[in-house]
Design a protein around this motif. Structure first.
Motif, short mmCIF file in Angstrom:
data_model
loop_
_atom_site.label_atom_id
_atom_site.label_comp_id
_atom_site.label_asym_id
_atom_site.label_seq_id
_atom_site.Cartn_x
_atom_site.Cartn_y
_atom_site.Cartn_z
N UNK A 162 0.87 -1.17 0.00
CA UNK A 162 0.00 0.00 0.00
C UNK A 162 0.91 1.22 0.00
N UNK A 163 1.01 1.86 -1.16
CA UNK A 163 1.96 2.96 -1.33
C UNK A 163 1.28 4.31 -1.06
N UNK A 164 1.69 5.05 -0.04
CA UNK A 164 1.09 6.35 0.24
C UNK A 164 1.31 7.34 -0.90
N UNK A 241 0.69 17.86 -8.55
CA UNK A 241 0.38 16.52 -9.04
C UNK A 241 0.58 15.53 -7.90
N UNK A 242 0.05 14.32 -8.09
CA UNK A 242 0.25 13.25 -7.11
C UNK A 242 1.39 12.35 -7.57
N UNK A 243 2.20 11.92 -6.63
CA UNK A 243 3.23 10.90 -6.89
C UNK A 243 3.20 9.88 -5.76
N UNK A 258 8.66 20.17 -4.06
CA UNK A 258 8.36 19.73 -2.69
C UNK A 258 7.47 18.48 -2.74
N UNK A 259 7.82 17.48 -1.97
CA UNK A 259 6.99 16.27 -1.82
C UNK A 259 6.32 16.36 -0.46
N UNK A 267 -4.26 8.48 1.37
CA UNK A 267 -4.61 7.64 0.22
C UNK A 267 -3.42 6.74 -0.13
N UNK A 268 -3.66 5.46 -0.26
CA UNK A 268 -2.60 4.53 -0.62
C UNK A 268 -2.97 3.81 -1.91
N UNK A 269 -1.98 3.61 -2.74
CA UNK A 269 -2.19 2.90 -4.01
C UNK A 269 -1.93 1.42 -3.76
N UNK A 270 -2.91 0.56 -4.06
CA UNK A 270 -2.82 -0.86 -3.66
C UNK A 270 -2.14 -1.72 -4.74
N UNK A 271 -0.85 -1.93 -4.60
CA UNK A 271 -0.11 -2.78 -5.54
C UNK A 271 -0.32 -4.25 -5.18
N UNK A 272 -0.64 -5.06 -6.16
CA UNK A 272 -0.75 -6.50 -5.97
C UNK A 272 0.24 -7.22 -6.88
#
Length: 311
Positions: A162-164, A241-243, A258-259, A267-272
Motif C-alpha cells: 500500500x503505497x502512500x 500533481x500526485x506521486x 516539494x513532496x 490515500x494509498x495505491x494498492x499494488x498486488x
C-alpha cells in the motif's frame, strides 16, 4: 527428425551392438531395430552394417554421428533453457522508476542469486493478466480492480504494497511549505496528471479518489512525459500533481520541488502481485515469500483505498 531415433542411433554407435544399446535404453532389441530402420528411411541412407561382431557404422553413419551428437546436445540446451530455475524470472513492474521496481530491487538485494528479467510492456492490468495466463511473463505488479474470485482460472493475486500518495508542488504553490495536507484540503485545487490513460486501473483509482474527496484531477494532455510535467509544476503557483511515496526521479536543483505527505486519511495505491498458480519457477515462490515478509504493518494507519481494493 525423431530425436528418440537419433538418441538410439548414437547409443548403437557407442555400444557397437544392437543388444547392448537396447539394454542401456531399457528397450527391446526389436524396438531399437525399428527406430534405426525408421531413421535410415528418413535420411535415405544406411547407417549400420550388421556383422558377426555387431553393428558397424557405414560411411554415411560416420558422417552423421557428430551431427547426431550435436542434435542431442542442442535438445538438452533447449530443455535446460526453460527448466524451472534455469531461466530468469520475468516480471512486469509497470515503470522502472515506480515502487514495484523498488520492491524487485530489494528482493534482488536479498536474493542476489536470483536471475530477473524486468519488463514494462503492458498498458493495464487486463493486458498483464493475459500475459500471465499466456506465460509471456511470470508475474506482474498491478492494482487489481477485479475481485479475486472473478480473476481468470489459474490466475492469483495478493496485495503486497500500500503505497502512500504525496503531493508534488513547486516552491510558489500555496502548500509548498506545508508539512502535510489532508485530502479534503485539496478540494478546489488543480491536480494535473496528464499521464492517466482512460480504462486503466490507475485511472479507476484516481477517479475514485477524486469522487471520495471532491478533488479536481485533470488528466487532459498532451502528455509529453515526466520532465515537461516537472518543469510545469516547478514554475506554477497553481498546479500540483500526485506521486507515489516510492516513485523515484530526479530534477534540477533550481526546480526546488516539494513532496508533501497526504494524511487524514492517507490515500494509498494498492499494488498486488499477479501470477499463475501453475507456474513452478522457484524464484517466483521466493519472490512471493519475500514480499509477504516485507509488508509493513499498516493496521493502525488511517488510510484510504477504493472499495474494490479492500483486502
Amino acid at each position: 527428425m525423431d530425436l528418440d531415433a537419433v538418441r538410439t542411433f548414437v547409443a548403437v554407435a557407442d555400444a557397437g551392438q544392437f543388444r547392448e544399446a537396447a539394454a542401456g535404453l531399457s528397450l527391446t532389441q526389436q524396438a531399437v531395430s525399428k527406430r534405426i530402420a525408421g531413421l535410415e528411411k528418413d535420411l535415405g541412407v544406411r547407417l549400420f552394417t550388421r556383422t558377426a561382431r555387431g553393428a558397424q557404422l557405414t560411411v554415411d553413419g560416420r558422417v552423421f554421428l557428430p551431427h547426431a551428437r550435436e542434435l542431442l546436445r542442442a535438445e538438452e540446451r533447449a530443455a535446460a533453457s526453460v527448466r524451472p530455475g534455469r531461466r530468469a524470472l520475468r516480471v512486469d513492474v509497470i515503470g522502472r522508476g515506480l515502487a514495484p521496481a523498488g520492491l524487485l530491487r530489494d528482493f534482488h538485494r536479498a536474493h542476489p542469486e536470483a536471475q530477473l528479467d524486468v519488463v514494462t510492456h503492458f498498458l493495464d492490468a487486463d493486458a498483464a493478466i493475459d500475459a500471465v495466463r499466456a506465460g509471456t511473463i511470470d508475474a506482474s505488479f498491478r492494482a487489481v480492480t477485479t475481485p479475486a474470485r472473478h480473476l481468470p482460472d489459474g490466475v492469483e493475486a495478493v496485495r503486497v504494497l500500500d503505497e502512500p500518495l504525496q503531493l508534488l508542488t513547486g516552491p510558489a504553490h500555496e502548500f509548498a511549505d506545508t508539512r502535510a495536507v489532508t485530502p479534503a484540503a485539496l478540494a478546489g485545487y488543480r491536480i494535473w496528471m496528464p499521464g492517466i490513460v482512460t480504462g486503466t486501473e490507475w485511472a479507476a483509482y484516481y477517479d475514485e479518489l477524486a469522487l471520495a474527496f471532491g478533488l479536481t484531477i485533470d488528466a487532459t494532455g498532451p502528455n509529453f512525459g515526466l520532465e515537461p510535467l516537472l518543469d510545469m509544476i516547478a514554475d506554477s503557483s497553481a498546479l500540483a500533481t500526485f506521486v507515489g511515496e516510492g516513485t523515484r526521479f530526479v530534477w534540477p536543483a533550481d526546480y526546488d520541488l516539494r513532496r508533501i505527505p497526504v494524511h487524514g486519511p492517507t490515500p494509498v495505491y494498492p499494488h498486488s502481485l499477479i501470477w499463475h498458480g501453475d507456474n513452478p519457477h522457484p524464484q517466483l515462490a521466493a519472490l512471493r515469500a519475500y514480499l509477504e515478509s516485507a509488508q509493513p504493518d499498516q493496521r493502525d494507519a488511517e488510510t484510504w483505498t477504493p472499495k474494490w481494493a479492500q483486502r
